[in-house]
Design a protein around this motif. Structure first.
Motif, PDB file in Angstrom:
ATOM      1  N   VAL A   1       0.694  -1.230  -0.031  1.00  0.00           N
ATOM      2  CA  VAL A   1      -0.100  -0.105  -0.028  1.00  0.00           C
ATOM      3  C   VAL A   1       0.820   1.443  -0.010  1.00  0.00           C
ATOM      4  O   VAL A   1       1.913   1.251   0.719  1.00  0.00           O
ATOM      5  N   TRP A   2       0.459   2.371  -0.713  1.00  0.00           N
ATOM      6  CA  TRP A   2       1.205   3.436  -0.771  1.00  0.00           C
ATOM      7  C   TRP A   2       0.220   4.782  -1.308  1.00  0.00           C
ATOM      8  O   TRP A   2      -0.607   4.630  -1.776  1.00  0.00           O
ATOM      9  N   PRO A   3       0.695   5.933  -0.762  1.00  0.00           N
ATOM     10  CA  PRO A   3      -0.177   7.135  -1.174  1.00  0.00           C
ATOM     11  C   PRO A   3       0.297   7.488  -2.522  1.00  0.00           C
ATOM     12  O   PRO A   3       1.225   7.161  -3.062  1.00  0.00           O
ATOM     13  N   LEU A   4      -0.723   7.998  -3.431  1.00  0.00           N
ATOM     14  CA  LEU A   4      -0.657   8.221  -4.843  1.00  0.00           C
ATOM     15  C   LEU A   4      -0.093   9.443  -4.928  1.00  0.00           C
ATOM     16  O   LEU A   4      -0.388  10.441  -5.215  1.00  0.00           O
ATOM     17  N   GLU A   5       1.296   9.336  -4.643  1.00  0.00           N
ATOM     18  CA  GLU A   5       2.291  10.669  -4.623  1.00  0.00           C
ATOM     19  C   GLU A   5       3.479  10.269  -5.300  1.00  0.00           C
ATOM     20  O   GLU A   5       4.103   9.151  -5.331  1.00  0.00           O
ATOM     21  N   PRO A   6       4.105  11.257  -6.046  1.00  0.00           N
ATOM     22  CA  PRO A   6       5.428  10.977  -6.810  1.00  0.00           C
ATOM     23  C   PRO A   6       6.391  10.277  -5.543  1.00  0.00           C
ATOM     24  O   PRO A   6       6.622  10.922  -4.382  1.00  0.00           O
ATOM     25  N   ASP A   7       7.296   9.429  -6.093  1.00  0.00           N
ATOM     26  CA  ASP A   7       8.341   8.848  -5.181  1.00  0.00           C
ATOM     27  C   ASP A   7       7.923   8.515  -3.709  1.00  0.00           C
ATOM     28  O   ASP A   7       8.400   8.593  -2.650  1.00  0.00           O
ATOM     29  N   SER A   8       6.556   8.005  -3.713  1.00  0.00           N
ATOM     30  CA  SER A   8       5.865   7.763  -2.233  1.00  0.00           C
ATOM     31  C   SER A   8       6.638   6.434  -1.746  1.00  0.00           C
ATOM     32  O   SER A   8       6.937   5.499  -2.566  1.00  0.00           O
ATOM     33  N   VAL A   9       6.727   6.157  -0.416  1.00  0.00           N
ATOM     34  CA  VAL A   9       7.265   4.878   0.073  1.00  0.00           C
ATOM     35  C   VAL A   9       6.027   3.993   0.073  1.00  0.00           C
ATOM     36  O   VAL A   9       4.932   4.261   0.302  1.00  0.00           O
ATOM     37  N   ARG A  10       6.333   2.677  -0.141  1.00  0.00           N
ATOM     38  CA  ARG A  10       5.462   1.607  -0.104  1.00  0.00           C
ATOM     39  C   ARG A  10       5.720   0.716   1.090  1.00  0.00           C
ATOM     40  O   ARG A  10       6.778   0.160   1.326  1.00  0.00           O
ATOM     41  N   THR A  11       4.407   0.376   1.720  1.00  0.00           N
ATOM     42  CA  THR A  11       4.518  -0.592   2.757  1.00  0.00           C
ATOM     43  C   THR A  11       4.071  -1.798   2.323  1.00  0.00           C
ATOM     44  O   THR A  11       3.183  -2.082   1.668  1.00  0.00           O
ATOM     45  N   SER A  12       4.927  -2.775   2.686  1.00  0.00           N
ATOM     46  CA  SER A  12       4.624  -4.295   2.330  1.00  0.00           C
ATOM     47  C   SER A  12       4.145  -5.162   3.287  1.00  0.00           C
ATOM     48  O   SER A  12       4.963  -4.681   4.398  1.00  0.00           O
ATOM     49  N   LEU A  13       3.469  -6.264   3.400  1.00  0.00           N
ATOM     50  CA  LEU A  13       3.125  -6.914   4.444  1.00  0.00           C
ATOM     51  C   LEU A  13       2.849  -8.261   3.858  1.00  0.00           C
ATOM     52  O   LEU A  13       2.033  -8.414   2.852  1.00  0.00           O
ATOM     53  N   CYS A  14       3.368  -9.678   4.403  1.00  0.00           N
ATOM     54  CA  CYS A  14       3.073 -10.816   4.035  1.00  0.00           C
ATOM     55  C   CYS A  14       2.493 -11.475   5.277  1.00  0.00           C
ATOM     56  O   CYS A  14       3.374 -12.166   5.832  1.00  0.00           O
ATOM     57  N   PRO A  15       1.402 -11.373   5.681  1.00  0.00           N
ATOM     58  CA  PRO A  15       0.772 -11.734   7.050  1.00  0.00           C
ATOM     59  C   PRO A  15       0.317 -13.186   6.985  1.00  0.00           C
ATOM     60  O   PRO A  15      -0.207 -13.636   8.268  1.00  0.00           O
ATOM     61  N   PHE A  16       0.456 -14.110   6.070  1.00  0.00           N
ATOM     62  CA  PHE A  16      -0.380 -15.118   5.865  1.00  0.00           C
ATOM     63  C   PHE A  16       0.668 -16.616   5.810  1.00  0.00           C
ATOM     64  O   PHE A  16       0.350 -17.381   5.548  1.00  0.00           O
ATOM     65  N   ARG A  17       1.988 -16.139   6.053  1.00  0.00           N
ATOM     66  CA  ARG A  17       3.046 -17.293   6.064  1.00  0.00           C
ATOM     67  C   ARG A  17       2.820 -18.308   6.860  1.00  0.00           C
ATOM     68  O   ARG A  17       3.292 -19.513   6.380  1.00  0.00           O
ATOM     69  N   GLU A  18       2.322 -18.284   8.058  1.00  0.00           N
ATOM     70  CA  GLU A  18       2.134 -19.278   9.142  1.00  0.00           C
ATOM     71  C   GLU A  18       0.647 -19.820   9.216  1.00  0.00           C
ATOM     72  O   GLU A  18       0.193 -20.362  10.188  1.00  0.00           O
ATOM     73  N   ASP A  19      -0.210 -19.080   8.184  1.00  0.00           N
ATOM     74  CA  ASP A  19      -1.626 -19.457   8.426  1.00  0.00           C
ATOM     75  C   ASP A  19      -1.951 -20.749   7.897  1.00  0.00           C
ATOM     76  O   ASP A  19      -1.445 -21.227   6.725  1.00  0.00           O
ATOM     77  N   PRO A  20      -2.300 -21.774   8.847  1.00  0.00           N
ATOM     78  CA  PRO A  20      -2.606 -23.086   8.194  1.00  0.00           C
ATOM     79  C   PRO A  20      -3.721 -23.063   7.011  1.00  0.00           C
ATOM     80  O   PRO A  20      -3.696 -24.024   6.321  1.00  0.00           O
ATOM     81  N   ARG A  21      -4.693 -22.205   7.044  1.00  0.00           N
ATOM     82  CA  ARG A  21      -5.676 -22.444   5.757  1.00  0.00           C
ATOM     83  C   ARG A  21      -4.889 -21.893   4.540  1.00  0.00           C
ATOM     84  O   ARG A  21      -5.040 -22.403   3.593  1.00  0.00           O
ATOM     85  N   ALA A  22      -3.822 -21.008   4.678  1.00  0.00           N
ATOM     86  CA  ALA A  22      -3.128 -20.547   3.503  1.00  0.00           C
ATOM     87  C   ALA A  22      -2.315 -21.720   3.103  1.00  0.00           C
ATOM     88  O   ALA A  22      -1.980 -22.124   1.910  1.00  0.00           O
TER      89      ALA A  22
END
Length: 484
Positions: free
Chosen positions: A275-296
């Motif tokens: 996710v990131w703000p729609l601005e020039p050269d904006s920082v993007r935040t990344s998240l991978c929350p399902f690595r240990e999820d049994p359903r995944a």
């Protein structure tokens, strides 16, 4: 402000990354060496092409360990970006010999001084960096005086400043030499985000960054984006793969705030959110929350497909990497478990979405590939059923070769591997003499061999001509009856 180590452990997990948040002024990349080494950073990036491993022609310098440190690259005191500093530790690989041609061994000597103490070992070390959606490769030339280098010992390290990366991103690093003398080093790390560490005052993009959290409600998963009213931002869902580039799944430009619902069937261990703000050269935040999820993980195996490719290829397709191993087995007609064969498939980790070759001499419809995870069978597919037809009533013979050309033969049956010419009451034992004759006369098909073993498939369709040969439908009675 210093951050307590236990908070860093929570943020960084078991990552060997060091957090200093030292501020580097200016946009230029630099390299520096430990005492005893000299190094030079090539201008501009290079192509990321590791090439095949080649034999070292003599002593060479190779990377042995990667170490990282987080710093801030600043354009002004309060306008900084997160940057990954990388230290590459080097050692001597190979042994010293008396070279006839010094250039052949990668040693460049002073033309006026030919003594070994005046010679140098040189290396071109590539450092590769990937963080969705960017990738970079830089080239470092390193040399050390030969008199200071000893085979197998460390000669020092080179520090590169630095790779800019988004807060919260997952970054991957590789290091290898050109030409490549050994398997490349690799390192994967999750960077902290704006919420995790004391960087908000220095990184302007953190001031307007959308906050993202994940919550569960029964079978559904909610992505809650704490975004101010009417703020525009981008949201991307993608599969973060170890092999090959990341695969976008869904992308949209949205207006805050938002609450997005994912069905539990959409979850995969490598599903990440950016996710990131729609601005020039904006920082993007990344998240991978399902690595240990049994359903995944359950969804991942449901989506995995095992494909067999004629004449002797196979491939495991999946949206994420899998911790799995593959084996070859023999499936007899009439059901029952597929009996594992020790050769020819080694029980190695499986690389997904890559065509692999089975080391077979000939194909047979009764040969199957099994894929297991944590000793649990997940997938099985029999070889080329469409082209080779149904399972055959063939007997698989396992030949073991000993010293002085001695060999023994047994037939693979549900009860185990029965020695031929034994007094057992099984089908193979009663037909042992005929099976030996078929093998010696060349009527059996060789499936595989090495110096110690071989596999043979002997057809049993002539059984009706053999005296007292039981038909397959009577095999279930063999434990209770004896055929004379």
């Amino acid at each position: 402000m210093p951050v307590p180590w236990f908070l860093l452990s929570l943020a960084l997990g078991r990552s060997p990354m060091v957090l200093s948040l030292e501020k580097l002024m200016g946009p230029q990349d630099t390299a520096r060496c430990s005492p005893g080494l000299s190094c030079h950073l090539w201008d501009g990036d290079v192509l990321c092409l590791p090439g095949s491993i080649v034999s070292a022609p003599g002593p060479v310098l190779v990377p042995t360990r990667l170490q990282t440190e987080l710093v801030l690259r600043c354009h002004q005191e309060t306008d900084c970006d997160l940057c990954v500093r990388v230290a590459i530790h080097l050692a001597v690989h190979g042994h010293w010999e008396e070279p006839k041609d010094e250039d052949k061994f990668g040693i460049a000597a002073d033309p006026e001084l030919e003594e070994p103490r005046n010679a140098f070992l040189q290396a071109q070390v590539v450092l590769s960096f990937q963080a969705y959606p960017t990738a970079r490769c830089v080239l470092l030339e390193v040399q050390v005086r030969a008199a200071l280098a000893r085979p197998g010992q460390s000669v020092g390290s080179v520090v590169f400043d630095c790779f800019e990366a988004a807060l919260g991103a997952e970054v991957r690093l590789w290091s290898y030499t050109q030409p490549r003398y050994q398997k490349e080093l690799n390192l994967t790390q999750q960077l902290p985000d704006c919420k995790g560490l004391e960087v908000r005052d220095s990184v302007q993009s953190c001031w307007a960054l959308p906050w993202l959290s994940v919550s569960a409600d029964g079978d559904d998963v909610h992505l809650v984006l704490d975004v101010s009213e009417e703020q525009h931002f981008g949201l991307s869902l993608y599969w973060n793969q170890v092999q090959g580039p990341t695969k976008p799944w869904w992308h949209s430009n949205l207006t805050g705030p938002q609450n997005i619902t994912l069905n539990h069937t959409d979850l995969f261990p490598c599903l990440c959110i950016q996710v990131w703000p729609l601005e020039p050269d904006s920082v993007r935040t990344s998240l991978c929350p399902f690595r240990e999820d049994p359903r995944a993980h359950r969804n991942l195996w449901r989506a995995a497909r095992l494909r067999l490719l004629p004449p002797r290829g196979w491939q495991l397709n999946a949206p994420c990497s899998l911790l799995a191993e593959a084996t070859l087995c023999w499936q007899a007609p009439g059901g029952g478990p597929c009996q594992s064969l020790v050769p020819p498939l080694s029980r190695a980790n499986v690389t997904v979405n890559k065509t692999l070759e089975l080391p077979l001499l000939n194909a047979h419809p009764n040969l199957c590939v099994q894929v297991s995870s944590w000793e649990k069978l997940q997938l099985q597919e029999c070889l080329w059923a469409d082209s080779l037809g149904a399972l055959k009533d063939d007997m698989l013979l396992v030949e073991t070769r000993g010293p002085q050309d001695n060999r023994s033969l047994c037939a693979l049956e549900p009860s185990g591997c029965t020695p031929l010419l034994s007094r057992a009451s099984t089908r193979a034992a009663r037909l042992g003499e005929q099976l030996l004759q078929d093998l010696q006369s060349g009527q059996c098909l060789q499936l595989w061999e090495d110096d110690l073993r071989a596999l043979w498939a002997c057809p049993m369709d002539k059984c009706e001509y053999y005296k007292n040969c039981p038909s397959p439908q009577y095999q279930e009675l063999e434990s209770r009856h004896s055929y004379r």
